[in-house]
Design a protein around this motif. Structure first.
Motif, PDB file in Angstrom:
ATOM      1  N   GLU A  19       0.844  -1.187   0.000  1.00 22.56           N
ATOM      2  CA  GLU A  19       0.000   0.000   0.000  1.00 22.56           C
ATOM      3  C   GLU A  19       0.882   1.240   0.000  1.00 22.56           C
ATOM      4  O   GLU A  19       1.816   1.335   0.790  1.00 22.56           O
ATOM      5  CB  GLU A  19      -0.874  -0.008   1.266  1.00 22.56           C
ATOM      6  CG  GLU A  19      -2.198   0.647   1.096  1.00 22.56           C
ATOM      7  CD  GLU A  19      -3.095   0.386   2.296  1.00 22.56           C
ATOM      8  OE1 GLU A  19      -4.067  -0.363   2.130  1.00 22.56           O
ATOM      9  OE2 GLU A  19      -2.805   0.915   3.373  1.00 22.56           O
TER      10      GLU A  19
ATOM     11  N   ARG B 280      -3.643   0.702  -3.061  1.00 21.52           N
ATOM     12  CA  ARG B 280      -3.013  -0.616  -3.019  1.00 21.52           C
ATOM     13  C   ARG B 280      -2.304  -0.860  -4.348  1.00 21.52           C
ATOM     14  O   ARG B 280      -2.776  -0.438  -5.394  1.00 21.52           O
ATOM     15  CB  ARG B 280      -4.049  -1.705  -2.792  1.00 21.52           C
ATOM     16  CG  ARG B 280      -4.656  -1.628  -1.387  1.00 21.52           C
ATOM     17  CD  ARG B 280      -5.348  -2.884  -0.959  1.00 21.52           C
ATOM     18  NE  ARG B 280      -4.537  -4.090  -0.884  1.00 21.52           N
ATOM     19  CZ  ARG B 280      -3.611  -4.351   0.052  1.00 21.52           C
ATOM     20  NH1 ARG B 280      -3.348  -3.467   0.967  1.00 21.52           N
ATOM     21  NH2 ARG B 280      -2.955  -5.492   0.039  1.00 21.52           N
TER      22      ARG B 280
ATOM     23  N   GLU C  23      -4.555   0.136  -7.565  1.00 25.28           N
ATOM     24  CA  GLU C  23      -5.988  -0.069  -7.435  1.00 25.28           C
ATOM     25  C   GLU C  23      -6.748   1.201  -7.838  1.00 25.28           C
ATOM     26  O   GLU C  23      -6.393   2.307  -7.436  1.00 25.28           O
ATOM     27  CB  GLU C  23      -6.288  -0.412  -5.974  1.00 25.28           C
ATOM     28  CG  GLU C  23      -7.680  -0.841  -5.678  1.00 25.28           C
ATOM     29  CD  GLU C  23      -7.787  -1.245  -4.216  1.00 25.28           C
ATOM     30  OE1 GLU C  23      -7.856  -2.450  -3.963  1.00 25.28           O
ATOM     31  OE2 GLU C  23      -7.788  -0.347  -3.361  1.00 25.28           O
TER      32      GLU C  23
END
Length: 189
Positions: free
Chosen positions: A54, A67, A83
């Motif tokens: 992360e 992420r 992400e």
């Protein structure tokens, strides 16, 4: 030494103190059309940045957490897909963002090991108590890491000195609490 990390000096958020983060690298430009970005890593080894699942991204004073969906070496560099980024356009919005990590998320080191950001800013004195200045930054040579020590108003002079980071030979003691490093070094060199 473990990961070579540069400490960020800017305050990203109102009321937030960036003394709690290190800058792992930055996102430079989109890669392809599916939301991937090129990554410039400050870690050593370079792909060590991908060990952190992360990332906190800072751009224009804003910080968001993303992420890492995928990451890999690409040519001489790195690329990553984060992400929520699924197109070139979404990736373009984050080009130039710094990749931050909370310092408390860094792996603990063995006694006598230090992250670079811990050494930057330390006052450097010889064992004869001659003040040489502060550690400005470090760099790798392949043989050993090198401390760049810059003289200031409190130092012997305003010279810039390059000292090899050789524990027990040149670097005799590192006291993080006192923010000092004691070295065996001739001030005339």
């Amino acid at each position: 030494m473990r990961d070579a990390l540069r400490e960020s000096v800017d305050s990203p958020e109102e009321g937030s103190d960036d003394q709690h983060h290190v800058v792992l690298g930055k996102l430079t430009s989109p890669y392809g059309v599916k939301g991937w970005l090129k990554v410039y890593s400050y870690t050593s080894p370079m792909d060590g940045i991908l060990d952190y699942p992360e990332w906190q991204l800072r751009l224009d004073g804003k910080i968001v957490t993303r992420r890492v969906s995928q990451g890999r070496r690409q040519g001489k560099g790195l690329v990553a897909c984060l992400e929520g980024m699924t197109s070139r356009e979404s990736a373009e919005q984050w080009a130039g963002a710094e990749i931050l990590l909370p310092k408390d998320a860094l792996p603990r080191l063995a006694p006598g090991e230090y992250y670079w950001h811990q050494l930057e800013g330390l006052r450097v004195v010889t064992r004869e108590d001659v003040d040489l200045g502060r550690v400005s930054y470090l760099f790798e040579t392949g043989a050993n890491d090198v401390l760049v020590v810059r003289g200031d108003a409190k130092a012997l002079d305003d010279k810039e000195r390059l000292l090899p980071f050789l524990p027990d030979q040149v670097v005799l003691e590192v006291d993080l609490d006192a923010e000092t490093m004691t070295v065996d070094w001739d001030p005339d060199f």
